[in-house]
Scaffold this active site. Structure first.
Site, short mmCIF file in Angstrom:
data_model
loop_
_atom_site.label_atom_id
_atom_site.label_comp_id
_atom_site.label_asym_id
_atom_site.label_seq_id
_atom_site.Cartn_x
_atom_site.Cartn_y
_atom_site.Cartn_z
N LYS A 121 0.82 -1.22 0.00
CA LYS A 121 0.00 0.00 0.00
C LYS A 121 0.85 1.27 0.00
CE LYS A 121 -2.24 -1.16 3.77
NZ LYS A 121 -1.89 -2.58 3.98
N THR A 122 1.84 1.30 0.89
CA THR A 122 2.64 2.52 1.02
C THR A 122 3.39 2.81 -0.28
OG1 THR A 122 2.88 2.26 3.41
CG2 THR A 122 4.54 3.60 2.29
N GLU A 165 -3.59 5.96 1.46
CA GLU A 165 -3.41 4.57 1.85
C GLU A 165 -4.61 4.15 2.68
OE1 GLU A 165 -0.01 2.06 4.31
OE2 GLU A 165 0.56 3.84 3.17
#
Length: 462
Positions: A121-122, A165
């Site tokens: 995600k990051t 995110e």
């Protein structure tokens, strides 16, 4: 008060303001004109970056830190009910807002892209934020890690796109209403909150149901958990799949390693498109393809977005080079789930050639170690040698019988060279005794193992 600032958050107080998610929201609110305050357990570069924006940051938690005129108190799921500032908020009748509700309010009226998945995600959020910024789209963004400096995890931009995110760990991603949602992968994790894959899939289904009418879901065509989720959907949301599978809508034709970069070729709308990803490994190449598909779904031309993705050169703790000493490179990895560990070690193996890879691994959470310790051990078998620290507890209390030994036993059973280190202060000397010129050292885990990189470099230098 700047336009777009929710009235209820014009004087917010953040408990745990130094955390990755919390500090990002605090930063955006401060940039929108809010009078922001908060507290954290210890001082940090992130706290200093917030102070530079005019944010009041208290160190330690105390009832006196909460101003009587605070408009709300913002918390994450990590804040315990007996926190003195939380108790004081109840006495004063100050509303308590979860971090996810605050972020959802900041996205209101914009065009949100929410990036979800068990891993990646990051990185994917960062790729989109950097690429859209390079294209002068001036996005707002909230990321779970710093791009290139403390406090660079979030920005209030003048454009209409907001990239965020979306955290599934506590189901907080159910609060968002994205125009485009990305789901990178779906695996069982966060065992304190999810008991089964059925619960995980149900949670992601709820997230997909939050996509606004006319919006788009971008989802992996390769990852089995994601494919199963796609099969469970009712078809009411426009879905774009990506990956190497033959049925992918955005098909990955090739990922060619080029040192610490990759050349990626995809088939998009029936035509090939080649671009550079400035970080190594197939895993990160697929993240970039997900970012490309999401941006195109929002109307950004692929011919512009693809080359702009090369502007992303990494985020702190995601295969971040910390330095080199005595011919040894020290790299920091946030990987703490077996899939992430395997992906990062495979990426380093493809980029390292004949170099030895040495890992300093710190398990994160007792519950994760109990459920996935065997798989973590198998992942460490990809390294030439590993040091394994005690478990970083984060928000959890110890679980009887759950120690790093579970990982070490599994690693040794898989043929790995693994040594237990119970005192982190011994790691620099241990690494210096193992490493030689040309070797790569990875500090790996989601806890404070990241602090060991500079100490290892210092010991190697001397």
């Amino acid at each position: 008060m700047a336009p777009g600032l929710p009235t209820a958050m014009d004087r917010p107080h953040f408990i745990g303001i130094g955390g990755a998610g919390m500090s990002g929201i605090a930063k955006i609110l401060a940039q929108r004109g809010a009078k922001v305050a908060g507290s954290d357990a210890k001082d940090s570069a992130t706290a200093e970056a917030l102070r530079a924006l005019g944010v009041t940051v208290h160190i330690g938690h105390a009832a006196a830190h909460l101003a009587d005129d605070a408009s709300c108190v913002v918390v994450s799921s990590a804040i315990r009910e007996d926190n003195p500032e939380l108790l004081r908020a109840a006495e004063l009748g100050i509303p308590v807002v979860h971090r996810s509700d605050a972020l959802a309010a900041l996205m209101d009226g914009l065009r949100p892209i929410a990036v979800a998945g068990t891993h990646g995600k990051t990185t994917t959020t960062s790729m989109l934020a950097v690429a859209l910024t390079a294209l002068d789209r001036e996005p707002s963004y909230a990321i779970g890690g710093d791009l290139d400096a403390p406090g660079s995890n979030a920005l209030h931009g003048a454009g209409e796109i907001f990239v965020a995110e979306a955290d599934e760990s506590d189901r907080s991603f159910h609060k968002y209403a994205p125009e485009v949602a990305i789901i990178l992968n779906v695996e069982l994790d966060h065992h304190a909150n999810y008991a089964s894959m059925e619960e995980i899939h149900a949670s992601f289904e709820t997230f997909v149901g939050r996509i606004v009418p006319g919006g788009t879901l971008v989802i992996s065509a390769d990852h089995e958990g994601a494919r199963e989720l796609t099969r469970r959907l009712d078809g009411s949301v426009r879905t774009v799949t990506y990956g190497e599978s033959a049925d992918a809508d955005v098909k990955v034709l090739s990922v060619v390693p080029q040192g610490l970069k990759s050349e990626v070729t995809v088939e998009l709308d029936g035509a090939p498109l080649t671009f550079t990803v400035s970080v190594p490994g197939r895993h990160y190449a697929h993240n970039a393809v997900a970012a490309l598909a999401a941006g195109v779904a929002l109307g950004v031309p692929a011919a512009e977005l693809a080359p702009a993705l090369a502007a992303y050169t990494g985020v702190k703790r995601r295969l971040q080079l910390k330095g080199e000493a005595a011919g040894v490179q020290v790299i920091d990895s946030y990987a703490h789930h077996p899939t992430e560990m395997t992906a990062d070690l495979e990426a380093m193996r493809s980029a390292a050639g004949d170099a030895r890879i040495l890992v300093v691994f710190q398990p994160h959470l007792f519950s994760r170690t109990r459920e996935l310790g065997k798989e973590m051990g198998h992942a460490l078998a990809l390294a030439d040698a590993s040091l394994v620290l005690d478990i970083y507890p984060a928000r959890e209390d110890p679980i009887p019988g759950v120690t790093s030994e579970l990982i070490i036993e599994a690693a040794r059973a898989a043929g790995a060279d693994v040594t237990a280190v119970h005192d982190a202060a011994e790691v620099p000397a241990a690494v210096a005794g193992m490493a030689g010129a040309g070797d790569l050292v990875l500090t790996m885990g989601a806890g404070d193992v990241t602090d060991l990189g500079p100490r290892i470099l210092d010991r190697l230098s001397n």
